[in-house]
Design a protein around this motif. Structure first.
Motif, PDB file in Angstrom:
ATOM      1  N   LEU A 225     -41.661 -11.160 -15.002  1.00 18.95           N
ATOM      2  CA  LEU A 225     -41.901 -11.740 -13.575  1.00 18.95           C
ATOM      3  C   LEU A 225     -40.668 -11.771 -12.849  1.00 18.95           C
ATOM      4  O   LEU A 225     -39.457 -11.645 -13.313  1.00 18.95           O
ATOM      5  CB  LEU A 225     -42.208 -13.240 -13.852  1.00 18.95           C
ATOM      6  CG  LEU A 225     -43.488 -13.501 -14.642  1.00 18.95           C
ATOM      7  CD1 LEU A 225     -43.854 -14.968 -14.611  1.00 18.95           C
ATOM      8  CD2 LEU A 225     -44.675 -12.646 -13.853  1.00 18.95           C
ATOM      9  N   PRO A 226     -40.693 -11.768 -11.411  1.00 12.51           N
ATOM     10  CA  PRO A 226     -39.396 -11.806 -10.658  1.00 12.51           C
ATOM     11  C   PRO A 226     -38.645 -13.251 -10.857  1.00 12.51           C
ATOM     12  O   PRO A 226     -39.386 -14.236 -10.855  1.00 12.51           O
ATOM     13  CB  PRO A 226     -39.917 -11.659  -9.193  1.00 12.51           C
ATOM     14  CG  PRO A 226     -41.455 -12.144  -9.434  1.00 12.51           C
ATOM     15  CD  PRO A 226     -41.786 -11.668 -10.529  1.00 12.51           C
ATOM     16  N   PHE A 227     -37.379 -13.188 -10.645  1.00 13.59           N
ATOM     17  CA  PHE A 227     -36.678 -14.570 -10.727  1.00 13.59           C
ATOM     18  C   PHE A 227     -37.150 -15.425  -9.839  1.00 13.59           C
ATOM     19  O   PHE A 227     -37.359 -16.647 -10.077  1.00 13.59           O
ATOM     20  CB  PHE A 227     -35.216 -14.162 -10.730  1.00 13.59           C
ATOM     21  CG  PHE A 227     -34.357 -15.545 -10.725  1.00 13.59           C
ATOM     22  CD1 PHE A 227     -34.325 -16.540 -11.859  1.00 13.59           C
ATOM     23  CD2 PHE A 227     -33.600 -15.806  -9.493  1.00 13.59           C
ATOM     24  CE1 PHE A 227     -33.457 -17.525 -11.694  1.00 13.59           C
ATOM     25  CE2 PHE A 227     -33.139 -17.048  -9.321  1.00 13.59           C
ATOM     26  CZ  PHE A 227     -32.837 -17.751 -10.634  1.00 13.59           C
ATOM     27  N   LEU A 228     -37.196 -14.970  -8.589  1.00 11.95           N
ATOM     28  CA  LEU A 228     -37.633 -15.769  -7.714  1.00 11.95           C
ATOM     29  C   LEU A 228     -38.505 -15.258  -6.411  1.00 11.95           C
ATOM     30  O   LEU A 228     -37.938 -14.485  -5.572  1.00 11.95           O
ATOM     31  CB  LEU A 228     -36.359 -16.482  -6.629  1.00 11.95           C
ATOM     32  CG  LEU A 228     -36.463 -17.485  -5.558  1.00 11.95           C
ATOM     33  CD1 LEU A 228     -37.222 -18.695  -6.021  1.00 11.95           C
ATOM     34  CD2 LEU A 228     -35.212 -17.834  -4.730  1.00 11.95           C
TER      35      LEU A 228
ATOM     36  N   LEU B 121     -42.113 -28.634  -5.276  1.00  9.75           N
ATOM     37  CA  LEU B 121     -41.282 -29.365  -6.087  1.00  9.75           C
ATOM     38  C   LEU B 121     -40.078 -28.691  -6.495  1.00  9.75           C
ATOM     39  O   LEU B 121     -38.801 -29.332  -6.377  1.00  9.75           O
ATOM     40  CB  LEU B 121     -41.892 -30.330  -6.970  1.00  9.75           C
ATOM     41  CG  LEU B 121     -42.832 -31.174  -6.418  1.00  9.75           C
ATOM     42  CD1 LEU B 121     -43.664 -32.328  -7.371  1.00  9.75           C
ATOM     43  CD2 LEU B 121     -42.079 -32.199  -5.258  1.00  9.75           C
ATOM     44  N   ARG B 122     -40.266 -27.597  -7.112  1.00  8.68           N
ATOM     45  CA  ARG B 122     -39.100 -26.948  -7.996  1.00  8.68           C
ATOM     46  C   ARG B 122     -38.482 -26.322  -6.915  1.00  8.68           C
ATOM     47  O   ARG B 122     -37.076 -25.748  -6.963  1.00  8.68           O
ATOM     48  CB  ARG B 122     -39.832 -25.928  -8.935  1.00  8.68           C
ATOM     49  CG  ARG B 122     -40.453 -26.962 -10.137  1.00  8.68           C
ATOM     50  CD  ARG B 122     -41.227 -25.754 -10.935  1.00  8.68           C
ATOM     51  NE  ARG B 122     -40.264 -25.029 -11.669  1.00  8.68           N
ATOM     52  CZ  ARG B 122     -39.399 -25.283 -12.747  1.00  8.68           C
ATOM     53  NH1 ARG B 122     -39.523 -26.538 -13.208  1.00  8.68           N
ATOM     54  NH2 ARG B 122     -38.743 -24.211 -13.442  1.00  8.68           N
TER      55      ARG B 122
ATOM     56  N   GLU C   2     -32.274 -27.311 -11.559  1.00  8.86           N
ATOM     57  CA  GLU C   2     -31.882 -26.676 -12.746  1.00  8.86           C
ATOM     58  C   GLU C   2     -30.683 -25.506 -12.395  1.00  8.86           C
ATOM     59  O   GLU C   2     -29.680 -25.386 -13.127  1.00  8.86           O
ATOM     60  CB  GLU C   2     -32.778 -26.157 -13.781  1.00  8.86           C
ATOM     61  CG  GLU C   2     -33.578 -27.607 -14.088  1.00  8.86           C
ATOM     62  CD  GLU C   2     -34.770 -26.907 -15.035  1.00  8.86           C
ATOM     63  OE1 GLU C   2     -34.995 -25.707 -15.093  1.00  8.86           O
ATOM     64  OE2 GLU C   2     -35.579 -27.612 -15.417  1.00  8.86           O
ATOM     65  N   GLU C   3     -31.055 -24.721 -11.466  1.00 10.23           N
ATOM     66  CA  GLU C   3     -30.232 -23.624 -11.124  1.00 10.23           C
ATOM     67  C   GLU C   3     -28.756 -24.027 -10.481  1.00 10.23           C
ATOM     68  O   GLU C   3     -27.877 -23.432 -10.841  1.00 10.23           O
ATOM     69  CB  GLU C   3     -30.948 -22.605  -9.897  1.00 10.23           C
ATOM     70  CG  GLU C   3     -32.284 -22.207 -10.373  1.00 10.23           C
ATOM     71  CD  GLU C   3     -32.052 -21.246 -11.884  1.00 10.23           C
ATOM     72  OE1 GLU C   3     -31.052 -20.697 -11.957  1.00 10.23           O
ATOM     73  OE2 GLU C   3     -32.857 -21.266 -12.731  1.00 10.23           O
ATOM     74  N   LEU C   4     -28.916 -25.013  -9.754  1.00 10.48           N
ATOM     75  CA  LEU C   4     -27.728 -25.697  -9.226  1.00 10.48           C
ATOM     76  C   LEU C   4     -26.818 -26.201 -10.184  1.00 10.48           C
ATOM     77  O   LEU C   4     -25.729 -25.939 -10.025  1.00 10.48           O
ATOM     78  CB  LEU C   4     -28.070 -26.745  -8.071  1.00 10.48           C
ATOM     79  CG  LEU C   4     -28.440 -26.011  -6.768  1.00 10.48           C
ATOM     80  CD1 LEU C   4     -28.799 -27.252  -5.805  1.00 10.48           C
ATOM     81  CD2 LEU C   4     -27.620 -24.952  -6.103  1.00 10.48           C
ATOM     82  N   ALA C   5     -27.582 -27.157 -11.017  1.00  9.68           N
ATOM     83  CA  ALA C   5     -26.549 -27.588 -12.521  1.00  9.68           C
ATOM     84  C   ALA C   5     -26.166 -26.182 -13.064  1.00  9.68           C
ATOM     85  O   ALA C   5     -24.798 -26.552 -13.795  1.00  9.68           O
ATOM     86  CB  ALA C   5     -27.573 -28.350 -13.088  1.00  9.68           C
TER      87      ALA C   5
ATOM     88  N   ALA D  79     -21.656 -22.985 -14.875  1.00  6.10           N
ATOM     89  CA  ALA D  79     -21.054 -21.822 -15.202  1.00  6.10           C
ATOM     90  C   ALA D  79     -19.512 -21.654 -14.396  1.00  6.10           C
ATOM     91  O   ALA D  79     -18.819 -20.949 -14.855  1.00  6.10           O
ATOM     92  CB  ALA D  79     -21.871 -20.519 -14.397  1.00  6.10           C
ATOM     93  N   ARG D  80     -19.715 -22.256 -13.070  1.00  7.12           N
ATOM     94  CA  ARG D  80     -18.254 -22.341 -12.300  1.00  7.12           C
ATOM     95  C   ARG D  80     -17.235 -23.208 -13.174  1.00  7.12           C
ATOM     96  O   ARG D  80     -16.155 -22.788 -13.000  1.00  7.12           O
ATOM     97  CB  ARG D  80     -18.509 -23.180 -11.032  1.00  7.12           C
ATOM     98  CG  ARG D  80     -17.482 -23.207 -10.190  1.00  7.12           C
ATOM     99  CD  ARG D  80     -17.669 -23.908  -8.618  1.00  7.12           C
ATOM    100  NE  ARG D  80     -18.642 -23.034  -7.941  1.00  7.12           N
ATOM    101  CZ  ARG D  80     -19.747 -23.505  -7.603  1.00  7.12           C
ATOM    102  NH1 ARG D  80     -20.466 -24.761  -8.307  1.00  7.12           N
ATOM    103  NH2 ARG D  80     -20.960 -22.876  -6.876  1.00  7.12           N
ATOM    104  N   ALA D  81     -17.613 -24.453 -13.827  1.00 14.35           N
ATOM    105  CA  ALA D  81     -16.475 -25.260 -14.678  1.00 14.35           C
ATOM    106  C   ALA D  81     -16.142 -24.284 -15.619  1.00 14.35           C
ATOM    107  O   ALA D  81     -14.928 -24.274 -16.071  1.00 14.35           O
ATOM    108  CB  ALA D  81     -17.384 -26.490 -15.136  1.00 14.35           C
ATOM    109  N   ARG D  82     -17.071 -23.658 -16.503  1.00 17.55           N
ATOM    110  CA  ARG D  82     -16.838 -22.679 -17.488  1.00 17.55           C
ATOM    111  C   ARG D  82     -15.803 -21.654 -17.111  1.00 17.55           C
ATOM    112  O   ARG D  82     -14.697 -21.462 -17.769  1.00 17.55           O
ATOM    113  CB  ARG D  82     -17.943 -22.065 -18.124  1.00 17.55           C
ATOM    114  CG  ARG D  82     -18.835 -23.005 -19.104  1.00 17.55           C
ATOM    115  CD  ARG D  82     -19.746 -22.456 -19.953  1.00 17.55           C
ATOM    116  NE  ARG D  82     -20.485 -21.616 -19.289  1.00 17.55           N
ATOM    117  CZ  ARG D  82     -21.865 -21.985 -18.875  1.00 17.55           C
ATOM    118  NH1 ARG D  82     -22.292 -23.091 -19.067  1.00 17.55           N
ATOM    119  NH2 ARG D  82     -22.828 -21.292 -18.092  1.00 17.55           N
ATOM    120  N   LEU D  83     -16.042 -21.058 -15.958  1.00 22.55           N
ATOM    121  CA  LEU D  83     -15.204 -19.864 -15.376  1.00 22.55           C
ATOM    122  C   LEU D  83     -13.791 -20.550 -15.143  1.00 22.55           C
ATOM    123  O   LEU D  83     -12.797 -19.997 -15.569  1.00 22.55           O
ATOM    124  CB  LEU D  83     -15.877 -19.464 -14.282  1.00 22.55           C
ATOM    125  CG  LEU D  83     -15.327 -18.198 -13.487  1.00 22.55           C
ATOM    126  CD1 LEU D  83     -14.911 -17.019 -14.375  1.00 22.55           C
ATOM    127  CD2 LEU D  83     -15.897 -17.633 -12.265  1.00 22.55           C
TER     128      LEU D  83
END
Length: 406
Positions: free
Chosen positions: A140-143, A167-168, A274-277, A282-286
């Motif tokens: 399926l396409p991601f978005l 809602l999502r 969830e995607e923003l989180a 990912a930004r914090a890990r990077l």
């Protein structure tokens, strides 16, 4: 009338409409009682009698039927639109109205076991064709920018899919194709919906949704036309029939099976929160990883700068300068020694050459006598008396004359 019954109809002597209708009625009456199978598309009770329609399971053919009160009272089961039945009927042609109806003498549901057997045969056939293979499943396409939805008009399934998807991801868009989701029209309309949405290049994924139901109500989603339409679609198909106990064949051929319409919305559309989180994580890990890498490299630079070779780099030049001076002195010494050895060898060779040369012989008091033509005189016979000679000495030459041999 009897004579007319046997007289062929011609342009000059045509039959009356009533006569033709009577002949049709007589011919149909000779058929007698027969067992037929079909799907109930209409079941209406009026005055204790039942009036309805029965549709062929495969072909586009429908016949009206009547169940008189005396027969209806003996029926033990309950019947409604969408039921598959077998019935003992007698065809009747109504002469006055020119219509064909069948009178029902007995009717019963098609056994669940028989339906399951038919579905299993179709399942094995489709499976042998490879329509259930995992290799055919498309991701399926991601978005998806536009979601196609095949469902019933104003149904709970439609509301669940759109509400949960919005809602999502509030920006998601839908293109809805309404279709009957049970009854005789369901298979054809669902097939048409899949094909229409698949032909739309803007639709990224198609959801076929229905909010559950009993086994017989879900039969349209095991119809061969619906299943093959889903298999032939180039757009990913999500089956969201919402029935766990009995899996319609559409579930097997779809690229994704969702347990409910709500589950389909959750699996087709990502959750923006969830995607923003996930992006924040990912930004914090990077950032952490980059900080660790920079700190590690800074420590390495500090360690390198602390080494003697970098702390006092002139020592390398001094050490190499002393070594270079030693090599220069050694090279000079070797070159001078080589020159001396070569000079000594030359002197020795000159001495040997001098000792062996004719000049050295002449210096010892010898002379070389040569004839006028330059030939060296070797025997007295080569110079008869009166022959002019030239005598080569160590220091110059003299002219002489031969007086003959002694």
């Amino acid at each position: 009338m009897a004579a007319a019954d046997t007289t062929p109809a011609t342009r000059e002597a045509p039959w009356p409409v009533g006569l033709m209708s009577e002949k049709i009625a007589a011919w149909i009456d000779r058929l007698g009682q027969v067992w037929i199978e079909g799907e109930v598309t209409q079941w209406q009770v009026r005055g204790g009698h039942v009036y309805g329609k029965l549709r062929d399971l495969d072909q586009d053919a429908t016949v009206s039927f009547t169940v008189w009160r005396s027969v209806a009272q003996r029926l033990t089961g309950e019947f409604s639109q969408g039921d598959r039945v077998v019935a003992l009927v007698k065809p009747n042609f109504w002469v006055k109205g020119g219509t064909l109806t069948v009178q029902v003498f007995d009717i019963s549901h098609v056994g669940i076991g028989e339906l399951l057997e038919r579905l299993e045969r179709l399942r094995r056939q489709l499976q042998s064709e490879g329509l259930f293979d995992a290799s055919r499943k498309r991701p399926l396409p991601f978005l998806p920018s536009l979601i196609g939805l095949v469902t019933g008009r104003d149904s709970d399934a439609e509301k669940d899919v759109i509400r949960n998807a919005t809602l999502r991801w509030p920006g998601v868009k839908f293109k809805v194709h309404y279709a009957a989701v049970q009854g005789d029209r369901a298979a054809g309309e669902v097939t048409a919906g899949i094909e229409a949405l698949d032909q739309d290049p803007e639709v990224d994924v198609i959801i076929v949704a229905r909010g559950g139901g009993d086994f017989q109500n879900l039969l349209p989603f095991s119809d061969e036309k619906v299943v093959r339409a889903a298999a032939n679609a180039t757009t990913p198909i999500v089956s969201a029939i919402g029935h766990e106990a009995d899996r319609p064949l559409l579930d097997e051929v779809a690229d994704l099976r969702a347990s409910t319409p709500t589950d389909a919305a959750k699996r087709v559309v990502p959750d923006v929160g969830e995607e923003l989180a996930g992006l924040d994580q990912a930004r914090a890990r990077l950032s952490g990883r980059l900080g660790q890498l920079l700190a590690h490299e800074a420590d390495r630079i500090t360690q390198l700068r602390g080494r003697p070779v970098l702390a006092t780099p002139e020592r390398i030049i001094d050490d190499r300068a002393e070594e270079l001076v030693r090599w220069i002195a050694r090279g000079t010494e070797l070159a001078e020694r080589g020159v001396e050895d070569r000079e000594r060898g030359i002197r020795e060779m000159r001495s040997r050459l001098t000792a062996l040369s004719p000049r050295a012989t002449l210096e010892r008091g010898y002379a070389i006598a040569q004839l006028p033509d330059g030939a060296v005189l070797r025997t007295p016979g080569d110079a008869p008396a009166g022959t002019e000679l030239r005598l080569s000495l160590a220091e110059g030459s003299l002219a002489a004359r031969s007086e003959g041999g002694a």
